[in-house]
Design a protein around this motif. Sequence first.
Motif, mmCIF file in Angstrom:
data_model
loop_
_atom_site.group_PDB
_atom_site.id
_atom_site.type_symbol
_atom_site.label_atom_id
_atom_site.label_comp_id
_atom_site.label_asym_id
_atom_site.label_seq_id
_atom_site.Cartn_x
_atom_site.Cartn_y
_atom_site.Cartn_z
ATOM 1 N N MET A 288 0.818 -1.219 0.000
ATOM 2 C CA MET A 288 0.000 0.000 0.000
ATOM 3 C C MET A 288 0.851 1.267 0.000
ATOM 4 S SD MET A 288 -2.826 -0.992 -0.414
ATOM 5 C CE MET A 288 -4.451 -0.884 0.067
ATOM 6 N N GLU A 289 1.815 1.367 0.922
ATOM 7 C CA GLU A 289 2.575 2.618 1.041
ATOM 8 C C GLU A 289 3.931 2.505 0.349
ATOM 9 O OE1 GLU A 289 2.626 4.157 5.020
ATOM 10 O OE2 GLU A 289 0.575 3.490 5.389
ATOM 11 N N GLY A 290 4.576 1.335 0.495
ATOM 12 C CA GLY A 290 5.843 1.088 -0.194
ATOM 13 C C GLY A 290 7.037 1.670 0.532
ATOM 14 N N GLY A 291 8.180 1.593 -0.144
ATOM 15 C CA GLY A 291 9.424 2.095 0.441
ATOM 16 C C GLY A 291 9.692 3.525 0.017
ATOM 17 N N THR A 292 10.908 3.994 0.335
ATOM 18 C CA THR A 292 11.206 5.410 0.083
ATOM 19 C C THR A 292 11.640 5.678 -1.360
ATOM 20 O OG1 THR A 292 13.309 4.901 1.080
ATOM 21 C CG2 THR A 292 11.790 6.186 2.426
ATOM 22 N N MET A 299 1.063 1.481 -3.624
ATOM 23 C CA MET A 299 -0.143 1.789 -4.392
ATOM 24 C C MET A 299 -0.688 3.185 -4.083
ATOM 25 S SD MET A 299 -0.113 -0.848 -6.142
ATOM 26 C CE MET A 299 1.582 -1.329 -5.811
ATOM 27 N N ILE A 300 -0.578 3.618 -2.821
ATOM 28 C CA ILE A 300 -1.142 4.943 -2.477
ATOM 29 C C ILE A 300 -0.432 6.039 -3.274
ATOM 30 C CG2 ILE A 300 -1.526 6.647 -0.646
ATOM 31 C CD1 ILE A 300 -2.004 4.389 1.304
ATOM 32 N N PRO A 301 0.927 6.177 -3.158
ATOM 33 C CA PRO A 301 1.543 7.271 -3.938
ATOM 34 C C PRO A 301 1.370 7.108 -5.445
ATOM 35 C CG PRO A 301 3.236 5.961 -2.825
ATOM 36 C CD PRO A 301 1.918 5.498 -2.310
ATOM 37 N N ARG A 302 1.392 5.863 -5.929
ATOM 38 C CA ARG A 302 1.248 5.664 -7.380
ATOM 39 C C ARG A 302 -0.164 6.042 -7.850
ATOM 40 N NH1 ARG A 302 5.429 2.274 -9.761
ATOM 41 N NH2 ARG A 302 6.873 1.756 -8.082
ATOM 42 N N ALA A 303 -1.170 5.615 -7.053
ATOM 43 C CA ALA A 303 -2.555 5.920 -7.459
ATOM 44 C C ALA A 303 -2.764 7.434 -7.471
ATOM 45 C CB ALA A 303 -3.533 5.256 -6.496
ATOM 46 N N VAL A 304 -2.258 8.095 -6.436
ATOM 47 C CA VAL A 304 -2.454 9.545 -6.359
ATOM 48 C C VAL A 304 -1.743 10.231 -7.525
ATOM 49 C CG1 VAL A 304 -2.053 11.585 -4.959
ATOM 50 C CG2 VAL A 304 -2.774 9.485 -3.870
ATOM 51 N N LYS A 305 -0.523 9.757 -7.824
ATOM 52 C CA LYS A 305 0.245 10.350 -8.933
ATOM 53 C C LYS A 305 -0.544 10.175 -10.241
ATOM 54 C CE LYS A 305 4.874 10.170 -10.918
ATOM 55 N NZ LYS A 305 5.072 9.219 -11.967
ATOM 56 N N GLN A 306 -1.057 8.968 -10.425
ATOM 57 C CA GLN A 306 -1.794 8.722 -11.668
ATOM 58 C C GLN A 306 -3.038 9.597 -11.754
ATOM 59 O OE1 GLN A 306 -3.243 4.820 -12.430
ATOM 60 N NE2 GLN A 306 -4.009 5.457 -14.409
#
Length: 541
Positions: A288-292, A299-306
């Motif tokens: 969901m959150e991933g590494g740095t 998925m959260i930063p990627r979904a928001v970026k998309q």
Amino acid sequence: MLEALTTELVSSRADMAALKAFKDQLSVDQLTTIRQVEVDVGRQHHASTAELDSLRSAHDRARSDWEIERMKHKRELLELREDLHLARDDLGRERETSAALKKAMVEQANQHLTLETQVAALRAQGHGLQEEIRARESRVSEYEMMLEQAKKVIQEREQELREAEGLRRKLHNTVMELKGNIRVFCRVRPILPDKRAAHERQNEETMAMIGFPGKESKEIVLSQSSETATGGSREAVMPFSFDRVFQPQASQAEVFEEISQLAQSCTDGYNVCIFGYGQTSSGKTYTMEGGTSDSAAGMIPRAVKQIFEVTEELASKGWTYKMEGQFLEIYNETINDLLGVGELDKKKHEIKHEKNGRTTVTDVVILPLESASQVRNLLMRAQSRRTVHATLMNERSSRSHSVFTLRVSGNNPLTGESCEGCLNLVDLAGSERLATSGAANDKDRLKETQAINKSLSALGDVIAALGEKSAAEKGHVPYRNSKLTYLLQNSLSGNSKTLMVLNLSPLAAHLNESLCSLRFATKVNNTQIGTARKQQARISA
Ligand SMILES: Nc1ncnc2c1ncn2[C@@H]1O[C@H](COP(=O)(O)OP(=O)(O)OP(=O)(O)O)[C@@H](O)[C@H]1O
């Protein structure tokens, strides 16, 4: 001696007598005349003396005047010399200036000549340019005509594009419907390479027997050998199939590729809910959150970026979007604001479902999001808040659900449409059973585990209820049985698209937990939620 004196006396008496006789001889007139002469001579002497004195004083005055005059002249002479000196200096300077001016004049005359030549050349050039400008002006009017025509074409194309966008949205939704509004992915995490997980490498031979048959990446098979009553060994093979199965080497990008379309639905006005499910340390938070690093972003930063990228693209079709995020934690059936301040578990937050289908939670921080990079700070803020409290409670994150919500509202003045979608990314608490978590003897851990089990089984019940009932029958779905299901009510109904990412540990020691998780996920996978409805409205003109 006496004789000498007597002689001398006699001589003196003789002189006296002689003198007396001379005196007697002088006549009285002569005496008077002499006396008169004597008086005149005295007077003359006196007058001469007075004249001499007057002459002397006149001479002294004249001399002092002359001296003053001389001093004055001397001063004047000095001043004149000084003036002369200065005048000479001035003259010298004037001469130098005059020479410099003469030189400058010569140079300027030369420059003037050069400039005159240049002016002549520029005039000639100017004439040429004027000719060119006239030619260009006629070309500009040609271009203006062409531009007008091109603008008309662009407007037609934009209109076509808008119609195509509407069609894309419909088709996208149809594809998502065909795939099913609730989908399940399964992801097996790799053996951890770092020091913290040294035990995992030592026990590599005790890795669970997990197979990935088929080319479509939809199957996962768990095998377990056990002893039979007769002392032989029996191998149980348990196959499961999901919408997509990711092997340990699958990257975050590969997982997101499958999710991206779903996340995008939220810009089309759908409610989307993505769950990370699985036992502790199976990789839910990583997914969901991933590494740095960028490649490890979850998925959260990627979904928001998309979503930001999509909204930027849609801007050319007339859409403007507003985005805001909130991040909540549900721990022991208590809602905490991970973006708030103050102690966790203290504030009371209430869940409210509005008539327009929007779910709100009272007294929580909602951050407006203007760029995808802000999300990283938001995640870090939530992470640090959880970490601070984890020191008291120890690994709190694995025993609480976290719900990141991104609300996207857009409107298009060109088409008169508006829509509001919501993306919920849920990191569920570890799904392990009581005995495994070692919680049975610890009162706090027992309470935590019971709360987790209650909410996870409530989630299962809600999904089952949705699956069992047809759309018309969906009278009672037990959303209220847990804070989690109640919070996600609008994202777990016919109006939403749901994805569950089941995370599995690769270790044999976790095989039983993995089996429980797989069974739960299979139940979810067999559920049909119904047809998602787009939340949209026409803007009144
Ligand atoms: N796909 C993966 N690739 C590399 N490392 C991973 C992967 N999945 C998980 N990990 C690592 O495994 C460890 C446990 O993962 P993570 O913390 O995400 O588990 P979790 O299920 O969220 O656990 P908890 O319920 O305790 O929060 C972490 O160190 C994480 O970085």
